[in-house]
Motif scaffolding. Structure first.
Motif, PDB file in Angstrom:
ATOM      1  N   MET A 107       0.819  -1.207   0.000  1.00 12.13           N
ATOM      2  CA  MET A 107       0.000   0.000   0.000  1.00 12.13           C
ATOM      3  C   MET A 107       0.862   1.269   0.000  1.00 12.13           C
ATOM      4  O   MET A 107       0.422   2.319  -0.462  1.00 12.13           O
ATOM      5  N   ILE A 108       2.095   1.157   0.482  1.00 12.96           N
ATOM      6  CA  ILE A 108       2.976   2.312   0.511  1.00 12.96           C
ATOM      7  C   ILE A 108       3.227   2.854  -0.894  1.00 12.96           C
ATOM      8  O   ILE A 108       3.301   4.071  -1.110  1.00 12.96           O
ATOM      9  N   GLU A 109       3.309   1.961  -1.878  1.00 15.61           N
ATOM     10  CA  GLU A 109       3.562   2.394  -3.251  1.00 15.61           C
ATOM     11  C   GLU A 109       2.351   3.108  -3.826  1.00 15.61           C
ATOM     12  O   GLU A 109       2.482   4.086  -4.564  1.00 15.61           O
ATOM     13  N   GLN A 110       1.148   2.632  -3.495  1.00 18.23           N
ATOM     14  CA  GLN A 110      -0.073   3.250  -4.005  1.00 18.23           C
ATOM     15  C   GLN A 110      -0.240   4.681  -3.481  1.00 18.23           C
ATOM     16  O   GLN A 110      -0.694   5.561  -4.205  1.00 18.23           O
ATOM     17  N   LEU A 111       0.150   4.923  -2.242  1.00 16.39           N
ATOM     18  CA  LEU A 111      -0.051   6.234  -1.638  1.00 16.39           C
ATOM     19  C   LEU A 111       1.110   7.191  -1.859  1.00 16.39           C
ATOM     20  O   LEU A 111       0.911   8.405  -1.950  1.00 16.39           O
ATOM     21  N   THR A 112       2.334   6.683  -1.913  1.00 16.53           N
ATOM     22  CA  THR A 112       3.490   7.577  -1.982  1.00 16.53           C
ATOM     23  C   THR A 112       4.327   7.436  -3.252  1.00 16.53           C
ATOM     24  O   THR A 112       5.156   8.303  -3.534  1.00 16.53           O
TER      25      THR A 112
END
Length: 527
Positions: A54-59
């Protein structure tokens, strides 16, 4: 919302009660972690040990890019201290807040608001912080927009009050300047100086008009408007004066009609185009787009924009200029706010544009980043009316209207006196009243000889509205022209619906008032 922790929630969990993180990352447990809708991470001060996808989707950062990198490096500098203190309290097992909100820096330089809840766990036998970070960007944006709307509403009320008082002051100056010009003893040199005074009054009127525009109560002449035609014409004028800017137009073929004041929308468009040009001092590209858009009842943009569901027309202006940071975007519509040095403008252009659009039932949205230009999206309600209303012919002017008797009602002594002198100079017989109660007493005893009432809308004690209704009780067909330093939306519209014949905004030019008086008296002669 800041990087400061939330309210207290008791002692943190004991370390020996927590499972080891590495025990939960095999098989089905790993699948749960990777599919979680929130960011789940394990880290120590010196590096990130684990983070889900999820870190890639948000940042924009892939999980492997964060491995072994100190986590505070990705936290906004202004939020690092509070975030670090929160984690340290948790790690030491001391009393700590339930959670902490802060900004995470994305790979492209943007900001993502997150709310983190953390606990202590073991990673390969060594204590680490296990955290769940939930995306709060949309919620924070809505909260910021609500605060901004409330602030601008309060400022609008203040601006309207200032404009009213200033217009009364200008009325006195304008009136006495007109009387001085009408005097036979004024030499050409003196007359020229008086005309300069009147010119300065007009400049003051322009300034108060912008204040009223910001407050959303400017005077509007609403007609069907083709936004494509307006955008093309206004942008062409700007293009002629600034050859360093290349304007690109992408106008929707079957664009809906909007009901609006053409002059006010021209002001909005001109202010936005000038602002875009100033953001590109060395030249650049400016994109103007129009489109039909629809907002359904469940559209998440509605509360953010502060509009009602339905069909709209969107006008977008995008520049390739210097852009703005978040702090500037938050204040961009504040009156008198400007980023230019040395008195370059009044700082009212964008604030008046905001007020005008809001008064038309629309909204303005802004997106910008430093070095990446800015985009302004203007949303206006679409109208089903496609044909422009036929203009009605002006009423026939009555004959010998300058012999009429006029009751002038105003609580400002200077305004009352100058209006009396102006009307007498035109041949009218004038009766003056300095309050609503005095006006009712005079009209009650002399209604048969009074042909018209000029009534100030805002007065202490008995207001203009109360006075008008009292006059109607005495004579149901009383002829009243409303005068006010406020705009027509400042209470006058309701009285016009109740039967007031006309509205004149202060300060006025004598010729305009005289024309309005003759029109109202002429209507009755025609009838």
């Amino acid at each position: 919302m800041t990087g400061k922790p939330e309210q207290k929630s008791g002692m943190s969990e004991k370390r020996d009660d927590m499972p080891a993180v590495d025990e939960c990352t095999e098989g089905g447990h790993r699948l749960l972690l990777e599919r979680a809708p929130d960011i789940i991470a394990a880290f120590r001060d010196n590096g990130v040990l684990y983070v889900n996808g999820m870190i890639e989707q948000l940042t924009g950062y892939a999980p492997e890019e964060l491995q072994n990198v100190p986590p505070l490096r990705f936290v906004h500098p202004d939020d690092r201290l509070a975030t670090h203190e929160y984690c340290m309290l948790r790690n030491r097992g001391e009393e700590a807040p339930a959670g902490c909100s802060f900004r995470v820096l994305s790979k492209e330089g943007g900001e993502v608001w997150v709310h983190m809840k953390a606990a202590v766990a073991e990673w390969e036998g060594v204590p680490a912080t296990l955290a769940v970070l939930r995306d709060m960007t949309h919620q924070v944006r809505l909260e910021t927009q609500l605060v901004q709307s409330q602030k601008l509403e309060a400022l609008g009320t203040l601006a309207e009050g200032i404009a009213h008082d200033f217009n009364n002051l200008l009325m006195g100056i304008q009136g006495y300047a007109s009387l001085a010009l009408m005097g036979r003893d004024a030499s050409p040199v003196v007359a020229e100086k008086i005309k300069k005074i009147q010119e300065l009054v007009r400049n003051g009127v322009s300034l108060t008009a912008q204040l009223l525009g910001f407050s959303g109560t400017a005077c509007y002449d609403v007609l069907p408007i083709d936004l494509n035609e307006l955008a093309a014409g206004t942008s062409l004028m700007v293009e002629r004066f600034n050859r360093e800017i290349t304007i690109h137009r992408d106008l929707w073929r079957d664009l809906r009609i909007v009901m609006a004041d053409r002059g006010q929308l021209e002001q909005v468009l001109m202010n936005l185009l000038i602002n875009a040009g100033q953001a590109m001092p060395g030249g650049g590209d400016l994109f103007i787009e129009t489109a039909n858009v629809d907002f359904s009842d469940d559209d998440e943009r509605i509360p953010f924009l502060g509009i009602v569901p339905g069909p709209y027309v969107r006008l977008s202006i995008t520049d390739t200029g210097i852009g703005m940071d978040e702090s500037v975007v938050r204040r961009i519509f504040d009156p008198f706010f400007t980023t230019r040095d040395g008195g370059g403008g009044t700082g009212l252009g964008l604030s008046s544009a905001y007020g005008i659009v809001r008064a038309h039932g629309g909204a303005i949205d802004v997106t910008s980043r430093p070095g990446q230009g800015s985009r302004f999206d203007v949303y206006l309600p679409a109208s089903e009316q496609a044909e422009r209303k036929e203009e009605t012919s002006s009423p026939h002017r009555g004959e010998e209207t300058n012999r009429a008797t006029i009751l002038v009602v105003d609580d400002e002594e200077v305004v009352l006196e100058v209006n009396r002198e102006l009307l007498e100079s035109c041949g009218y017989r004038v009766i003056a009243a300095s309050s609503g109660r005095e006006a009712l007493e005079i009209y009650s005893s002399s209604s048969e000889e009074i042909d018209l009432v000029l009534l100030d809308l805002i007065m202490p004690g008995m207001s203009g509205a109360e006075t008008y209704r009292g006059l109607k009780e005495i004579e149901s067909e009383v002829r009243v022209i409303l005068l006010s330093g406020f705009s027509i939306e400042g209470g006058a519209m309701e009285l016009l619906k109740e039967g007031c014949r006309a509205f004149v905004q202060k300060p006025f030019v004598l010729e305009n008032l005289e024309k309005k008086i003759e029109e109202v008296l002429g209507e009755n002669k025609q009838a």
